[in-house]
Write a protein that holds these residues in place. Structure first.
Motif, mmCIF file in Angstrom:
data_model
loop_
_atom_site.group_PDB
_atom_site.id
_atom_site.type_symbol
_atom_site.label_atom_id
_atom_site.label_comp_id
_atom_site.label_asym_id
_atom_site.label_seq_id
_atom_site.Cartn_x
_atom_site.Cartn_y
_atom_site.Cartn_z
ATOM 1 N N HIS A 130 0.980 -4.916 3.130
ATOM 2 C CA HIS A 130 0.828 -4.161 1.890
ATOM 3 C C HIS A 130 1.107 -5.098 0.739
ATOM 4 O O HIS A 130 2.169 -5.705 0.664
ATOM 5 C CB HIS A 130 1.804 -2.970 1.849
ATOM 6 C CG HIS A 130 1.350 -1.798 2.651
ATOM 7 N ND1 HIS A 130 2.156 -0.728 2.945
ATOM 8 C CD2 HIS A 130 0.138 -1.526 3.208
ATOM 9 C CE1 HIS A 130 1.461 0.152 3.651
ATOM 10 N NE2 HIS A 130 0.248 -0.306 3.831
ATOM 11 N N GLU A 142 6.728 0.122 9.038
ATOM 12 C CA GLU A 142 6.667 -0.598 7.771
ATOM 13 C C GLU A 142 8.066 -1.080 7.363
ATOM 14 O O GLU A 142 9.049 -0.361 7.484
ATOM 15 C CB GLU A 142 6.089 0.316 6.674
ATOM 16 C CG GLU A 142 6.003 -0.400 5.327
ATOM 17 C CD GLU A 142 5.159 0.330 4.295
ATOM 18 O OE1 GLU A 142 4.621 1.408 4.579
ATOM 19 O OE2 GLU A 142 5.038 -0.218 3.184
ATOM 20 N N GLU A 184 -1.313 -0.987 -2.849
ATOM 21 C CA GLU A 184 -0.831 0.392 -3.035
ATOM 22 C C GLU A 184 -0.282 0.484 -4.459
ATOM 23 O O GLU A 184 0.869 0.852 -4.662
ATOM 24 C CB GLU A 184 0.280 0.726 -2.057
ATOM 25 C CG GLU A 184 -0.124 0.718 -0.600
ATOM 26 C CD GLU A 184 1.069 0.977 0.316
ATOM 27 O OE1 GLU A 184 0.957 1.844 1.186
ATOM 28 O OE2 GLU A 184 2.109 0.316 0.144
ATOM 29 N N HIS A 222 6.251 0.104 -7.096
ATOM 30 C CA HIS A 222 5.121 -0.829 -7.039
ATOM 31 C C HIS A 222 4.533 -1.092 -8.428
ATOM 32 O O HIS A 222 4.503 -0.191 -9.251
ATOM 33 C CB HIS A 222 3.989 -0.260 -6.185
ATOM 34 C CG HIS A 222 4.402 0.081 -4.788
ATOM 35 N ND1 HIS A 222 3.528 0.589 -3.860
ATOM 36 C CD2 HIS A 222 5.588 -0.024 -4.139
ATOM 37 C CE1 HIS A 222 4.150 0.789 -2.716
ATOM 38 N NE2 HIS A 222 5.412 0.437 -2.860
ATOM 39 N N ASN A 230 1.883 -5.379 -2.890
ATOM 40 C CA ASN A 230 2.351 -4.724 -4.111
ATOM 41 C C ASN A 230 3.305 -5.658 -4.827
ATOM 42 O O ASN A 230 4.141 -6.284 -4.186
ATOM 43 C CB ASN A 230 3.124 -3.445 -3.756
ATOM 44 C CG ASN A 230 2.288 -2.464 -2.943
ATOM 45 O OD1 ASN A 230 1.210 -2.066 -3.372
ATOM 46 N ND2 ASN A 230 2.774 -2.079 -1.779
ATOM 47 N N ASP A 286 5.405 -5.087 3.756
ATOM 48 C CA ASP A 286 5.111 -4.734 2.369
ATOM 49 C C ASP A 286 5.834 -5.737 1.459
ATOM 50 O O ASP A 286 7.060 -5.856 1.515
ATOM 51 C CB ASP A 286 5.585 -3.297 2.109
ATOM 52 C CG ASP A 286 5.216 -2.785 0.719
ATOM 53 O OD1 ASP A 286 5.532 -3.475 -0.270
ATOM 54 O OD2 ASP A 286 4.627 -1.701 0.622
ATOM 55 N N HIS A 293 8.480 -4.184 -0.828
ATOM 56 C CA HIS A 293 9.641 -3.681 -0.088
ATOM 57 C C HIS A 293 10.550 -4.800 0.420
ATOM 58 O O HIS A 293 11.776 -4.691 0.300
ATOM 59 C CB HIS A 293 9.193 -2.834 1.118
ATOM 60 C CG HIS A 293 8.435 -1.605 0.729
ATOM 61 N ND1 HIS A 293 7.867 -0.764 1.656
ATOM 62 C CD2 HIS A 293 8.143 -1.072 -0.490
ATOM 63 C CE1 HIS A 293 7.260 0.235 1.031
ATOM 64 N NE2 HIS A 293 7.404 0.068 -0.265
HETATM 65 ZN ZN LIG Z 1 3.692 0.031 1.602
#
Ligand SMILES: [Zn+2]
Ligand SMILES: [Zn+2]
Length: 282
Positions: free
Chosen positions: A214, A143, A259, A229, A216, A177, A180
């Motif tokens: 992901h 990730e 998430e 998040h 978020n 993500d 992120h």
């Molecule tokens: Zn994640």
């Protein structure tokens, strides 16, 4: 479209599938075991059978699992490294039993030993792991991280470096993500920014390696290196990045997983999924 959320396995892995249905998910992510404990209770045949049956009944698939937060395959501490390796092995075995195609993991932290040392230890763990489990069918998905503390994986180049050192590269994928990468410093809001970031991703890692996204929003700003998040459209990202991804034909078949915070009734997931679905251009 494969859209969904992370679901709790409290009371049995099949409960995650039932909750996924309740929250209008097409697909979900699970932990294969409690995420803040080292120990894992073995899965019973009954539990596994019901897990498959509920997926068939509901039409909700399980596209990925996420590893425990305790695991650090980049640790310079021999004891923790060994413990992490053993725990990650168990997670990969559990994914295989549950036929979960992807295991998403945070690559690890170097904890002061330096980035190069950390990346080598992570790659080394995968080489040992793949040798130990030659027939395991689950793809390990590195990730992208926000780069908090000494966490590795906040630059696409770092993930590419790990893959470079892994012998059996076919068994490695990537989970992107949105929160992120933004916190790590990759802009994705304006269309040109999104395109440039994805081009960078493709050049360094290859879009073919992308297995999971992901979804978020981020509480903190671009380059903040802070991983917090929040709900879709309610953070620093806003709706635009999600609109770009939802309408990116190249990413149509990639599972997209929330998430974000939620209560027992899963109303927040239902709302976030509604918002995301409304972004698709007709
Ligand atoms: Zn994640
Ligand atoms: Zn995060």
């Amino acid at each position: 479209m494969l859209l969904g959320a992370h679901m709790s396995i409290a009371g049995g892995v099949y409960n995650a599938v039932l909750d996924g249905k309740k929250a209008t998910c097409d697909t979900i992510q699970i932990f294969t075991k409690s995420s803040n404990q080292w120990r894992a209770k073995p899965l019973t045949d009954e539990e596994v059978e019901r897990f498959f049956a509920e997926q068939k009944n509901t039409g909700v698939t399980v596209s990925c699992a996420h590893d425990s937060y305790l695991i650090n395959l980049g640790s310079p501490d021999e004891e923790l490294y060994k413990k992490s390796f053993e725990a990650f092995t168990v997670e990969l075995e559990r994914c295989d039993i549950l036929k979960v195609p992807n295991l998403v993991m945070h690559p690890g932290s170097h904890v002061g030993s330096g980035e190069e040392v950390g990346l080598k230890r992570i790659a080394n763990a995968f080489n040992m792991l793949f040798e130990k489990l030659p027939d395991n069918k689950t793809t390990v998905c590195l990730e992208t991280t926000a780069g908090q503390g000494s966490n590795l994986g906040y630059k696409f180049e770092q993930l590419a470096e790990i893959i470079e050192m892994v012998e059996d590269k076919e068994r490695i994928g990537i989970c992107l993500d949105t929160c992120h990468i933004f916190a790590a410093g990759y802009p994705i809001q304006k269309e040109e920014e999104y395109k440039a970031t994805m081009k960078e991703f493709d050049r360094i890692l290859g879009l073919v390696r992308l297995r999971v996204i992901h979804f978020n929003d981020s509480k903190k700003g671009l380059g903040s290196k802070v991983d917090r998040h929040t709900h879709i459209g309610q953070g620093e990202l806003g709706l635009e990045p999600f609109r770009h991804i939802m309408n990116d034909k190249r990413l149509q078949k990639i599972p997209k997983i929330l998430e974000t915070p939620k209560g027992d009734e899963l109303l927040e997931d239902i709302e976030n999924l509604k918002v995301l679905r409304s972004l698709v251009k007709k």
